[in-house]
Every structure is written in structure tokens, then in C-alpha cells.
Scaffold this active site. Structure first.
Site, PDB file in Angstrom:
ATOM      1  N   GLY A  46       0.825  -1.180   0.100  1.00  4.42           N
ATOM      2  CA  GLY A  46      -0.032  -0.084   0.062  1.00  4.42           C
ATOM      3  C   GLY A  46       0.772   1.020  -0.064  1.00  4.42           C
ATOM      4  N   GLN A  51       2.892   9.936   1.119  1.00  4.04           N
ATOM      5  CA  GLN A  51       4.203   9.178   1.123  1.00  4.04           C
ATOM      6  C   GLN A  51       5.185   9.545  -0.165  1.00  4.04           C
ATOM      7  OE1 GLN A  51       2.232   5.165   2.221  1.00  4.04           O
ATOM      8  NE2 GLN A  51       4.260   5.022   3.182  1.00  4.04           N
ATOM      9  N   CYS A  94       5.813  -0.273   7.203  1.00  2.30           N
ATOM     10  CA  CYS A  94       5.582   0.985   6.613  1.00  2.30           C
ATOM     11  C   CYS A  94       6.782   1.465   5.738  1.00  2.30           C
ATOM     12  CB  CYS A  94       5.373   2.225   7.662  1.00  2.30           C
ATOM     13  SG  CYS A  94       4.691   3.788   6.758  1.00  2.30           S
ATOM     14  N   LEU A  95       6.630   1.885   4.609  1.00  2.00           N
ATOM     15  CA  LEU A  95       7.582   2.357   3.460  1.00  2.00           C
ATOM     16  C   LEU A  95       8.058   3.569   3.902  1.00  2.00           C
ATOM     17  CD1 LEU A  95       5.963   1.414   0.076  1.00  2.00           C
ATOM     18  CD2 LEU A  95       7.754   0.045   1.437  1.00  2.00           C
ATOM     19  N   HIS A 136      -4.518   1.297   7.493  1.00  3.28           N
ATOM     20  CA  HIS A 136      -3.012   1.743   7.629  1.00  3.28           C
ATOM     21  C   HIS A 136      -2.959   2.993   6.700  1.00  3.28           C
ATOM     22  CE1 HIS A 136       1.392   1.250   7.855  1.00  3.28           C
ATOM     23  NE2 HIS A 136       1.369   1.989   6.672  1.00  3.28           N
ATOM     24  N   GLU A 137      -3.334   3.056   5.392  1.00  6.37           N
ATOM     25  CA  GLU A 137      -3.402   3.978   4.248  1.00  6.37           C
ATOM     26  C   GLU A 137      -4.180   5.036   4.497  1.00  6.37           C
ATOM     27  OE1 GLU A 137      -0.649   3.686   2.348  1.00  6.37           O
ATOM     28  OE2 GLU A 137      -0.153   1.559   2.923  1.00  6.37           O
ATOM     29  N   HIS A 140      -2.497   7.353   6.907  1.00  8.39           N
ATOM     30  CA  HIS A 140      -1.413   8.237   6.377  1.00  8.39           C
ATOM     31  C   HIS A 140      -2.189   9.607   5.967  1.00  8.39           C
ATOM     32  CE1 HIS A 140       2.324   6.434   6.417  1.00  8.39           C
ATOM     33  NE2 HIS A 140       1.934   5.134   6.144  1.00  8.39           N
TER      34      HIS A 140
END
Length: 171
Positions: A46, A51, A94-95, A136-137, A140
Site C-alpha cells: 500500500g 508518502q 511502513c515504506l 493503515h493507508e 496516512h
């Protein structure tokens, strides 16, 4: 399509609330495609527009197994409509916080409203990994990170670590 740089902690932009998308057009769809390519390259399941430094309410996901055919998803202006009562614990990464993983308890099911790539309203009922990834996304988009599930002390330790890494990288 092109791979975009992913911003990482401690970049303050990760804490900003993303703005709603006003219209679905070719430019937005190109951004979504670039985000998918970036996500697959990372690799991740994701990615939120914030991000990659763009404060728009746009997320892309693909929770298919490596052996399966890719199942990319683009959600524009996603909004959680309903959270299930049951919870599940899942180890999340997480990226934007590389090499950091954390067990997080979240609702096991979720209903999300969003616009699809044609700008049409849709509703998605999800469970398991997809429900976790959606939450999660969407976090963000609201300036929330997985480290916010930690105690203040542990969160501060992680932030200090990433600030140090950022200082060393820019030196």
C-alpha cells in the site's frame, strides 16, 4: 509510469492531513499509476500520496500474494464508513519508516467509501489483510503513522533514530 521517491520519517509532511481530490482526471490517474509502480518497486502492499510528497487523498493497494496475478486498487478520497467490532493483530511495516515493524491491533473488518478511477462512488467491504492495509493507508491521509500506536517513550526513541539517520545521510 515512473518510480517516485518515498519520503521517510522524520519528514514533517507525513504528519499533514491530505486534501480531498477535487476531480478525477488524466493527471490524477497518472499519479496513481506512478504510485503503484513505486509501491511494487519498494516492495509494499500500500502507498498513500502523502508518502510521495503529494497531499491528496489518494491511496493505492495490492494485497495479492506474490504467486497470484497482481490486483492493483486505486481509491480516491477513501473514507472509513464502518469499523467491525472484532479485532485482529497484524505485524505492520511502513515504506516511510524503513526496517521497522510493529504488531498493531485494528478492527478485523472495515467498510470504506471511495471514488474509483472513473470518479464513480464505490463501497468496499474488507477483512483480513485488506482491512488492515486500508486502515493503515487512510491513517496516512490523516497524518497518523504506525508509531502512533506506541507509547510516547517508545515513539520518541524511534523518531530520534530516524532523525539521526537523516542527519547522517545529509552530512
Amino acid at each position: 509510469m515512473s518510480i517516485m521517491p518515498i519520503i521517510t520519517l522524520p519528514d514533517p509532511q507525513l504528519r499533514k492531513v491530505s486534501d480531498p481530490v477535487e476531480r478525477v482526471d488524466a493527471e490524477l490517474l497518472k499519479l496513481a499509476d506512478d504510485m503503484l509502480e513505486t509501491m511494487y518497486d519498494a516492495p509494499g502492499i500500500g502507498l498513500a500520496a502523502v508518502q510521495v510528497g503529494i497531499l491528496k487523498r489518494l491511496i493505492v493497494l495490492d494485497v495479492s500474494d506474490d504467486e497470484d496475478k497482481p490486483q492493483p486498487m486505486t481509491l480516491i478520497n477513501p473514507e472509513i464508513l464502518k469499523l467491525g467490532d472484532a479485532t485482529r493483530v497484524h505485524e505492520e511495516g511502513c515504506l516511510s519508516i524503513p526496517d521497522f515493524r510493529l504488531d498493531i491491533e485494528r478492527p478485523a473488518t472495515v467498510v470504506v467509501g471511495y471514488l474509483d478511477r472513473e470518479g464513480k462512488p464505490q463501497e468496499l467491504q474488507a477483512n483480513g489483510l485488506l482491512a488492515t492495509a486500508l486502515q493503515h493507508e487512510i491513517d496516512h491521509l490523516n497524518g497518523k503513522l504506525i508509531i502512533d500506536f506506541l507509547s510516547r517513550l517508545k515513539r520518541d526513541i524511534v523518531v530520534r533514530k530516524f532523525k539521526k539517520i537523516a542527519r547522517e545521510a545529509s552530512a
